[in-house]
Design an enzyme around this catalytic site. Structure first.
Site, short mmCIF file in Angstrom:
data_model
loop_
_atom_site.label_atom_id
_atom_site.label_comp_id
_atom_site.label_asym_id
_atom_site.label_seq_id
_atom_site.Cartn_x
_atom_site.Cartn_y
_atom_site.Cartn_z
N TYR A 303 1.24 -1.22 0.08
CA TYR A 303 0.28 0.04 -0.25
C TYR A 303 0.97 1.37 -0.02
CZ TYR A 303 -2.65 -3.51 2.20
OH TYR A 303 -3.28 -4.59 2.44
N CYS A 407 -4.86 2.80 10.94
CA CYS A 407 -5.02 4.62 11.17
C CYS A 407 -6.17 4.01 12.15
CB CYS A 407 -5.24 5.07 9.54
SG CYS A 407 -5.92 4.49 8.12
#
Length: 452
Positions: A303, A407
């Protein structure tokens, strides 16, 4: 009870998602704009669930010592809940206590979702008042032409006088923007300090009945009109197409972000960390989690975006470091290739991580598998987490170390549980408050194999 009814609640704890917990006759009620230890008056907004209700605070009956005047006046407690803008759901809480609450949420997720007792800590990015940090802001445009953030937990646009979490430059530009169509407007301030306006119109052009058809006018004659029923329809389609072209050009403008003395090319409309110090802070945390890199190993940045953490791996390992950045966005991958040009062994792949990893495992030679097993994987998945399939593929590759940048605490806990079952353990979770006055946090976990 029904939505709209008022109840008084004692708030006992904080929950994931920026809400707080009270109980009414034994039923859990998730409440916004409160603080544990307070007694508040709540208007119910959702009562259809058997296990819980939802509500919003309309009055504070017994305030916490940690309550402050909201950092965003438009979102303070005396504003009707439906008129409070979203994005600063902890703005009514003392900053130090905000971080304690965020750490509570992280620890609860680790224990309840992950079954983990991993130590966790949190630190601030800086010692400011928690305002002026957003270098990227999205404003929304409704059908009536109103421009502003969405109201909390809704898609109603709220017009506001200021954006206290945004950088001062973005706050100034926000007061001047206008829009000719519904959608979104992104304001972006990269390292050069100049704010870019990136429109994101939502409307679509009306389609012609059949391209190239001819229509008959009042005089009986036919004329080409591109297949549209009327000239107004054709002009409207041309206007929409023009706005879409302008938006695409604005989004694809290449800007430069900096971490220390290193420059990163990124599209104005592409992904970059929002807090002005986030990229440098996370780079430092990832680098601190790395062992001495094996010069023969192959490392992965999953990612990977425009190569922020791949560059951290390269800087740590030296110019011959072998690192592969994997990202599904072709434009970001293109920039990653440019941003990683200093390392002869670096490359950027455009692919979905969940598809790329199985292919790698199936096609890698024995030599490449051995290099991957001596390497490090850094992954920074979206808010939903990496997921069991990706985690399983990483466990099968058996890298020396895995550095997970998260996150979302619940997604992190879920993935760490899967990693633990596969023999990888984190000794500590380091959280950092990159989103002051909101419930969001970022966390970094360095995982090592429990046995070799």
């Amino acid at each position: 009870m029904q939505p709209g009814d008022l109840i008084d609640l004692d708030i006992t704890s904080v929950a994931h998602g920026g809400v707080f917990v009270g109980r009414h006759e034994g039923r859990v009620v998730f409440v916004s704009d409160a603080i544990p230890g307070e007694r508040v008056r709540v208007r119910l907004t959702q009562t259809g669930e058997k296990s819980f209700w939802r509500g919003e605070t309309v009055d504070v009956l017994d305030a916490s010592p940690h309550r402050r005047a909201h950092v965003w006046r438009a979102a303070d407690i005396d504003v009707p809940p439906e008129r409070r803008p979203g994005g600063a759901d902890f703005g009514h809480i003392d900053l130090a206590h905000q971080r304690e609450l965020k750490l509570d949420v992280l620890r609860d997720a680790l224990a309840r979702i992950g079954g983990l007792d991993t130590p966790a800590r949190i630190s601030a990015v800086d010692e400011s008042d928690g305002t002026g940090w957003r270098t990227r802001v999205s404003l929304h445009v409704d059908a009536a032409g109103r421009i502003g953030p969405f109201a909390a937990r809704s898609h109603d646009v709220i017009e506001v006088d200021d954006l206290p979490l945004a950088t001062p430059a973005i706050d100034r530009v926000a007061a001047t923007v206008h829009a000719s169509a519904p959608g979104r407007i992104d304001l972006v301030q990269p390292a050069d300090g100049r704010v870019r306006i990136v429109p994101r119109p939502a409307e679509r052009a009306p389609r012609p009945r059949r391209a190239g058809t001819r229509r008959r006018g009042a005089d009986g004659r036919t004329s080409a009109n591109g297949g549209y029923r009327t000239d107004d329809e054709r002009r409207a389609a041309q206007a929409v197409a023009g706005r879409a072209k302008h938006a695409a050009e604005a989004a694809r403008e290449v800007v430069v972000e900096r971490v220390g003395d290193r420059a990163f090319r990124v599209d104005a409309g592409g992904f970059w960390q929002v807090h002005r110090k986030a990229a440098a802070t996370l780079t430092g945390l990832v680098t601190a989690s790395l062992p001495d890199l094996d010069p023969e190993a192959t490392h992965l940045d999953l990612y990977g975006g425009v190569g922020l953490f791949a560059a951290a791996l390269g800087a740590h390992g030296g110019p011959a470091t072998r690192v592969v950045s994997v990202e599904s966005d072709p434009r970001a991958t293109e920039h990653a290739g440019e941003n990683l040009a200093d390392w002869v062994g670096a490359r950027a792949e455009t692919a979905r991580v969940d598809r790329w990893l199985p292919q790698l495992r199936e096609t890698a030679s024995d030599r490449e598998r051995e290099r991957l097993g001596r390497g490090v994987v850094v992954l920074d998945p979206p808010r939903s987490g990496a997921g069991a399939a990706v985690v399983g593929e990483l466990i099968a590759l058996r890298p020396e170390r895995i550095v997970y940048v998260a996150c979302d605490p619940v997604a992190l806990a879920r993935d760490l549980k899967t990693f633990r079952a596969g023999g990888y353990e984190a000794s500590e979770i380091t959280a950092v408050d990159l989103f002051p006055h909101s419930h969001h946090i970022e966390a970094v976990a360095a995982l090592t194999r429990a046995s070799r």
